[in-house]
Design a protein around this motif. Structure first.
Motif, PDB file in Angstrom:
ATOM      1  N   HIS A  73       1.213  -0.678  -0.478  1.00  0.00           N
ATOM      2  CA  HIS A  73       0.048   0.085   0.279  1.00  0.00           C
ATOM      3  C   HIS A  73       1.154   0.985  -0.012  1.00  0.00           C
ATOM      4  CE1 HIS A  73      -3.370   2.864   2.144  1.00  0.00           C
ATOM      5  NE2 HIS A  73      -3.345   2.053   0.489  1.00  0.00           N
ATOM      6  N   ARG A  74       1.996   0.841   1.116  1.00  0.00           N
ATOM      7  CA  ARG A  74       2.960   2.604   0.558  1.00  0.00           C
ATOM      8  C   ARG A  74       3.361   2.035  -0.804  1.00  0.00           C
ATOM      9  NH1 ARG A  74       4.874   1.009   5.496  1.00  0.00           N
ATOM     10  NH2 ARG A  74       6.143  -0.097   4.331  1.00  0.00           N
ATOM     11  N   LYS A  75       4.140   1.669  -1.520  1.00  0.00           N
ATOM     12  CA  LYS A  75       4.250   1.793  -3.071  1.00  0.00           C
ATOM     13  C   LYS A  75       3.316   2.236  -3.343  1.00  0.00           C
ATOM     14  CE  LYS A  75       7.449  -2.018  -2.513  1.00  0.00           C
ATOM     15  NZ  LYS A  75       8.626  -1.878  -2.999  1.00  0.00           N
ATOM     16  N   ILE A  76       2.060   2.247  -3.512  1.00  0.00           N
ATOM     17  CA  ILE A  76       0.706   2.515  -4.054  1.00  0.00           C
ATOM     18  C   ILE A  76       1.089   3.771  -3.915  1.00  0.00           C
ATOM     19  CG2 ILE A  76      -1.402   1.684  -5.047  1.00  0.00           C
ATOM     20  CD1 ILE A  76      -0.612  -0.462  -5.719  1.00  0.00           C
ATOM     21  N   LYS A  77       0.397   3.809  -3.146  1.00  0.00           N
ATOM     22  CA  LYS A  77       0.202   5.439  -2.953  1.00  0.00           C
ATOM     23  C   LYS A  77       1.303   6.653  -3.252  1.00  0.00           C
ATOM     24  CE  LYS A  77      -0.408   5.945   1.794  1.00  0.00           C
ATOM     25  NZ  LYS A  77      -0.724   6.018   3.516  1.00  0.00           N
ATOM     26  N   SER A  78       2.348   6.085  -2.662  1.00  0.00           N
ATOM     27  CA  SER A  78       3.429   7.447  -3.039  1.00  0.00           C
ATOM     28  C   SER A  78       3.020   7.198  -4.712  1.00  0.00           C
ATOM     29  CB  SER A  78       4.985   6.434  -2.562  1.00  0.00           C
ATOM     30  OG  SER A  78       5.778   6.861  -3.284  1.00  0.00           O
ATOM     31  N   GLU A  79       3.006   6.414  -5.448  1.00  0.00           N
ATOM     32  CA  GLU A  79       3.030   6.648  -6.964  1.00  0.00           C
ATOM     33  C   GLU A  79       1.971   7.490  -7.398  1.00  0.00           C
ATOM     34  OE1 GLU A  79       5.764   6.334  -8.808  1.00  0.00           O
ATOM     35  OE2 GLU A  79       7.157   5.632  -6.771  1.00  0.00           O
ATOM     36  N   LEU A 111       0.480   9.160  -5.705  1.00  0.00           N
ATOM     37  CA  LEU A 111       0.234  11.101  -5.107  1.00  0.00           C
ATOM     38  C   LEU A 111       0.707  12.012  -6.126  1.00  0.00           C
ATOM     39  CD1 LEU A 111       0.651  10.824  -1.272  1.00  0.00           C
ATOM     40  CD2 LEU A 111      -1.144  11.765  -2.818  1.00  0.00           C
ATOM     41  N   ASN A 112       1.838  11.266  -7.212  1.00  0.00           N
ATOM     42  CA  ASN A 112       2.863  11.599  -8.221  1.00  0.00           C
ATOM     43  C   ASN A 112       1.756  11.849  -9.419  1.00  0.00           C
ATOM     44  OD1 ASN A 112       4.709  11.176  -6.664  1.00  0.00           O
ATOM     45  ND2 ASN A 112       5.595   9.793  -7.728  1.00  0.00           N
ATOM     46  N   ILE A 113       0.534  11.599  -9.167  1.00  0.00           N
ATOM     47  CA  ILE A 113      -0.288  11.943  -9.862  1.00  0.00           C
ATOM     48  C   ILE A 113      -1.486  12.599  -9.886  1.00  0.00           C
ATOM     49  CG2 ILE A 113       0.346  10.266 -12.386  1.00  0.00           C
ATOM     50  CD1 ILE A 113      -2.132   8.448 -12.129  1.00  0.00           C
ATOM     51  N   GLY A 114      -1.923  12.917  -8.650  1.00  0.00           N
ATOM     52  CA  GLY A 114      -2.656  13.869  -8.385  1.00  0.00           C
ATOM     53  C   GLY A 114      -4.036  12.952  -7.876  1.00  0.00           C
ATOM     54  N   ILE A 115      -3.669  11.523  -7.430  1.00  0.00           N
ATOM     55  CA  ILE A 115      -5.194  11.010  -6.537  1.00  0.00           C
ATOM     56  C   ILE A 115      -4.692  10.088  -5.688  1.00  0.00           C
ATOM     57  CG2 ILE A 115      -6.276  10.673  -8.918  1.00  0.00           C
ATOM     58  CD1 ILE A 115      -5.263   8.029  -9.086  1.00  0.00           C
ATOM     59  N   THR A 116      -5.757   9.789  -4.623  1.00  0.00           N
ATOM     60  CA  THR A 116      -5.009   9.063  -3.502  1.00  0.00           C
ATOM     61  C   THR A 116      -5.477   7.538  -3.631  1.00  0.00           C
ATOM     62  OG1 THR A 116      -7.762   8.596  -2.757  1.00  0.00           O
ATOM     63  CG2 THR A 116      -5.843  10.695  -2.105  1.00  0.00           C
ATOM     64  N   HIS A 117      -5.332   6.565  -3.332  1.00  0.00           N
ATOM     65  CA  HIS A 117      -5.278   5.196  -3.689  1.00  0.00           C
ATOM     66  C   HIS A 117      -6.767   4.818  -3.200  1.00  0.00           C
ATOM     67  CE1 HIS A 117      -5.361   0.509  -2.548  1.00  0.00           C
ATOM     68  NE2 HIS A 117      -4.500   0.895  -4.021  1.00  0.00           N
ATOM     69  N   PRO A 118      -7.792   5.226  -2.685  1.00  0.00           N
ATOM     70  CA  PRO A 118      -9.555   4.830  -2.483  1.00  0.00           C
ATOM     71  C   PRO A 118      -9.948   5.664  -4.181  1.00  0.00           C
ATOM     72  CG  PRO A 118      -8.666   5.838  -0.191  1.00  0.00           C
ATOM     73  CD  PRO A 118      -7.031   5.551  -1.540  1.00  0.00           C
ATOM     74  N   GLN A 119      -9.409   7.008  -4.374  1.00  0.00           N
ATOM     75  CA  GLN A 119     -10.137   7.727  -5.786  1.00  0.00           C
ATOM     76  C   GLN A 119      -9.409   6.779  -6.830  1.00  0.00           C
ATOM     77  OE1 GLN A 119      -7.670  11.086  -4.849  1.00  0.00           O
ATOM     78  NE2 GLN A 119      -9.961  12.384  -4.422  1.00  0.00           N
ATOM     79  N   PHE A 120      -8.662   5.718  -6.534  1.00  0.00           N
ATOM     80  CA  PHE A 120      -8.164   4.940  -8.012  1.00  0.00           C
ATOM     81  C   PHE A 120      -9.050   3.655  -7.844  1.00  0.00           C
ATOM     82  CE2 PHE A 120      -6.098   0.657  -8.498  1.00  0.00           C
ATOM     83  CZ  PHE A 120      -5.920   1.056 -10.136  1.00  0.00           C
TER      84      PHE A 120
END
Length: 152
Positions: free
Chosen positions: A29-35, A37-46
């Protein structure tokens, strides 16, 4: 002092499948969240965008409740996430033609672009993270689906 911690895993927390699962999930999850954020969305938004994109392939009208069920996220949380996605102009909400009480969702052009970028990111992380399992990856996925079905 040791007697106060009455876990059967007190001597070795690695024996706890739940604890091991959450540790592995947190790393992924940390890896997903970090990447993301670079395109301006959160994991739940994805998750909401991906669920909407998937459902849109199979349904003419995708309602908020459909996305909530697909993503297994409660309706109030879905509503908040969608409101934030609307502010970002990634999704659009309209009233259903079939049921005026329901809200139908669609992904905007910008939303589609962000979703496609996010899918590449997340799928690459998944491939890298789970590749360690090699031939056991399909078995692991099958076991996860078993857990989901039996506990839903």
């Amino acid at each position: 002092m040791k007697d106060n911690f009455q876990s059967k895993y007190a001597e070795n927390s690695a024996g706890s499948i739940g604890f091991s699962f959450i540790k592995a999930y947190n790393i992924w999850h940390r890896k997903i969240k970090s990447e993301l954020l670079n395109i301006g969305i959160t994991h739940p938004q994805f998750v909401v965008l991906a669920s909407l994109g998937y459902l849109k392939q199979h349904q003419n009208e995708v309602k908020q409740i459909d996305v909530a069920n697909s993503a297994d996220i409660d309706v109030m949380t879905i509503s908040t996430i969608i409101r934030n996605l609307e502010k970002l102009e990634l999704v659009h909400r309209t009233t259903s033609k079939l049921d005026t009480r329901a809200k139908v969702l669609s992904i905007t052009t910008e939303g589609t672009q962000i979703l496609n970028r996010a899918l590449k990111i997340v799928e690459a992380i998944d491939t890298q993270f789970f590749s360690i399992l090699k031939d056991d990856e399909k078995t692991f996925n099958h076991l996860l689906h078993t857990l989901i079905q039996d506990n839903s």
